[in-house]
Design an enzyme around this catalytic site. Structure first.
Site, short mmCIF file in Angstrom:
data_model
loop_
_atom_site.label_atom_id
_atom_site.label_comp_id
_atom_site.label_asym_id
_atom_site.label_seq_id
_atom_site.Cartn_x
_atom_site.Cartn_y
_atom_site.Cartn_z
N GLU A 400 -1.21 1.34 -0.71
CA GLU A 400 -1.01 0.54 0.37
C GLU A 400 -1.03 -0.89 0.23
OE1 GLU A 400 -3.51 3.59 3.59
OE2 GLU A 400 -4.53 2.64 2.06
N GLU A 469 -2.10 11.84 0.49
CA GLU A 469 -3.14 12.17 1.40
C GLU A 469 -2.94 12.84 2.54
OE1 GLU A 469 -5.32 8.24 2.47
OE2 GLU A 469 -4.99 7.62 0.57
#
Length: 681
Positions: A400, A469
């Site tokens: 991220e 994820e």
């Protein structure tokens, strides 16, 4: 500009390396240190060996200082890179140690992890400084060591420019939280080793090439009959046993010079991508994984070997076969245990700049040239440290952190240094710098479309698909596990995924039991969003982990035409069955091979047949009889039973049908006025 607000990653440091275990002397500098805290970075000098620190507090290293604070995305300070707040808690640490007799002239001081910036002195001489909290750093110590008493001084700042690269959904908590050691480097020492061990699944052969800069180094693998082959020379081996997570076969490799002998545990395996399928040793790789932060409810990130072992044993016993090291490289011992016990690993760089999303990614370090060396430095330190671990099958650039040229530079360097492992990064769906297409929390429908190759992007269609994820394990989660797993197993392109996440990060608290964001008085926090693990803070499995174990089973049972078939890897397993009539055993047996004719078993009550796949012998991660998989089915001649619950007569004034709730009464419980009566034939 002050050093801890510099774009540079450090000064005075040695080049990163693998640090193989050798026979040279080592001084363990963990244990009891002295510490003094300051509210700002402008603290007085403290490195003089003659300084009286007897009034200072005692602290344990590895450990933390100060007060933890949790945020998920937001930085806990104003975004003004590379500057950090003036209120910058600083811990001055001191440690005395005695140098053993006969110590060589050259030595290296090694820190495995310091959060977030460390400046180091030895006997009053400054060695340098470094950022990159969850990465090792070494300094030349030999010129400043002396016989007898030595004094090591380390100044640790809570905030530094490096903090902008470490916004990783976890507790912010400074300290020297990993091991500190002094390593002797004798004449002819072997500083670094890169063992390239590959496997040819077609022939069963292997190759080994050991690179080291040490002059005259010789390589031996006694178990394979290899003795004193010059380093840098490829060794062809007609037959080797490959390494895999299911069968983690390791060989001991020795590299020796006149001055030192080091040892590696090497596994032969090859990672390839063919027709958008991720392969290891020629077989499709399916990650049944979890994302793991390093955490202990009392020690934070200062985890011990037993904590790491406990994690891996729990994972193996619940059919987890893979770990993504979210979002930084783990303690080096964790990877050694993954090699030994068998887990696939995506090793992730110590990088996340998620807080810049609050600014629409303006000024994001990933695309700011001033940050390039710091980001490259983090990639180099991870790859060089972990390059010899067979469990590591993929490098990840970080998490991220948006997009940008610095990520491209990291990828180019890693691909040049180690072309044997694919590259991963989820934050750029264009996949311009990586080898796999990675996503978070894509829906079942979208995963199905990707698996079928209905992706609109031609470059992505040639890549394996990984869910780095998915299935968030917060509250009553995770959900949708079986549906995801069915898609992963149906489509070869889908290489599986990693559930978020392994453990709740609840810190032990005298009032709350376990503390989460805000419980330490921090004004900016994200509450209990850090409580999203498959295990509770004390590593007690949650119901979600039990569900995951069932979904991740390596053996599946199907029933057709009166025959039960076991599909999957039955090697090392024994399949037993037992028939029960209303919970009372009436028959049992063993499945011979992969098929079993459905037993003819009847009874007066409700009869069920339970099959259990059990370990046939002890393994390093579980004992004989450990249940790996189970399945239940009705026996062949078990007749259907009439309902044991019957409608009761409605009450005098029933509610309208549209609002009447169905209620249940079980034997021994009060009967409801309206609903069902159970317990009689």
């Amino acid at each position: 500009m002050r050093y801890f607000e510099s774009f540079a990653p450090g000064h005075g440091r040695r080049e990163p390396r693998a640090n193989p275990r050798g026979d040279a002397p080592v001084v363990d500098l963990n244990g009891d240190w002295r510490v003094r805290l300051w509210e700002t970075a402008d603290a007085p000098d403290f490195a003089d060996p003659a300084l009286d620190d007897s009034a200072w507090e005692h602290t344990a290293v590895p450990g933390h200082f100060g007060t933890p604070a949790y945020t998920n995305v937001r930085y806990p300070f104003p975004i003004d890179p590379p500057r950090v707040p003036q209120e910058n808690l600083t811990g001055d640490h001191r440690r005395e140690f005695d140098l053993p007799d006969g110590w060589p002239a050259h030595a290296v001081l090694r820190f495995e992890g310091v959060d977030s910036c460390a400046r180091v002195w030895l006997n009053g001489h400054e060695l340098g400084w470094s950022t990159g909290s969850r990465l090792p750093v070494e300094f030349e110590a030999g010129p400043y060591l002396k016989p007898g008493r030595n004094v090591l001084a380390v100044r640790v700042h809570q905030w530094s420019a490096g903090s902008y690269l470490e916004d990783q959904d976890m507790w912010w908590w400074p300290g020297i939280f990993r091991d500190v050691t002094l390593l002797a480097r004798p004449a002819g020492a072997i500083d670094d080793v890169f063992a390239h061990a590959s496997y040819d699944h077609r022939s069963g052969s292997g190759s080994l090439l050991v690179e080291t800069g040490a002059a005259g180094a010789l390589v031996s693998v006694p178990e394979l009959g290899v003795r004193d082959v010059p380093a840098g020379q490829e060794i062809r081996l007609e037959a080797v046993e490959p390494w895999s997570a299911a069968r983690p076969r390791l060989y001991d490799v020795e590299v020796a010079t006149a001055g030192e002998r080091v040892r590696l545990r090497t596994g032969f395996r090859s990672v390839t991508i063919e027709d958008a399928v991720l392969l290891v040793n020629g077989e499709p790789l399916l990650f049944k994984g979890v994302n793991r932060h390093e955490f202990h409810p009392e020690r934070g990130r200062a985890v011990r070997e037993q904590d790491m072992r406990d994690d891996i044993l729990l994972m193996k016993r619940h059919n987890v076969n893979a770990v993504r090291t979210s979002h930084y490289p783990p303690h080096p011992r964790f990877l050694e245990l993954c090699d030994e016990l068998g887990l696939w690993v995506i090793d992730e760089c110590d990088l996340e700049t998620h807080g810049f999303v609050e600014l629409d990614w303006r000024g994001n370090p990933s695309d700011d040239e001033r940050w390039r060396e710091a980001m490259l430095d983090r990639m180099r330190r991870m790859v060089e440290r972990d390059k010899n671990h067979p469990s590591v099958v993929m490098w990840s650039l970080g998490n991220e952190s948006g997009t940008g040229a610095n990520l491209s530079a990291m990828a180019a360097w890693a691909r040049d240094r180690d072309p044997s492992r694919p590259l991963h990064y989820e934050g750029d769906w264009s996949c311009s710098d990586v080898d796999v297409y990675s996503r978070m929390y894509a829906t079942h429908e979208e995963v199905g479309a990707i698996g079928r190759g209905e992706d609109e992007d031609e470059r992505r269609r040639a890549m394996p698909f990984v869910m780095c994820e998915y299935a968030h394990a917060m509250g009553n989660g995770p959900g949708g596990l079986a549906e995801y797993q069915e898609l992963f197993e149906r489509h070869p392109r889908c290489a599986g995924g990693f559930v978020w996440e392994w453990i709740d990060h609840g810190l032990a608290h005298p009032v709350h039991g376990y503390a989460y964001g805000g419980d330490f008085g921090e004004p900016l926090h994200d509450g209990n969003f850090i409580a999203d693990g498959l295990v509770f803070p004390d590593r007690t499995p949650s119901p979600g982990l039990l569900d995951l174990k069932k979904v991740y089973e390596p053996v599946r049972f199907t029933v057709a035409d009166g025959v039960i078939t076991a599909r999957g890897d039955l090697d090392g397993l024994r399949v037993e069955w037992v028939a029960e009539d209303d919970g009372v055993e009436v028959a049992r047996g063993v499945m011979e091979g992969a098929e079993l004719k459905l037993p003819q078993v009847g009874g007066e009550g409700e009869v069920w047949l339970t099959l259990r796949a059990l370990l046939a012998a002890d393994t390093p991660w579980a004992g004989q009889g450990h249940e790996v998989a189970f399945h239940q089915v009705r026996p062949a001649d078990a007749p259907p039973k009439p309902p044991r619950c019957r409608p009761r007569a409605p009450a005098a004034s029933p509610r309208p049908a549209s609002t009447a709730a169905t209620r249940w009464s079980w034997p021994g419980s009060p009967s409801p006025a309206r609903g069902w009566s159970c317990g009689g034939p």
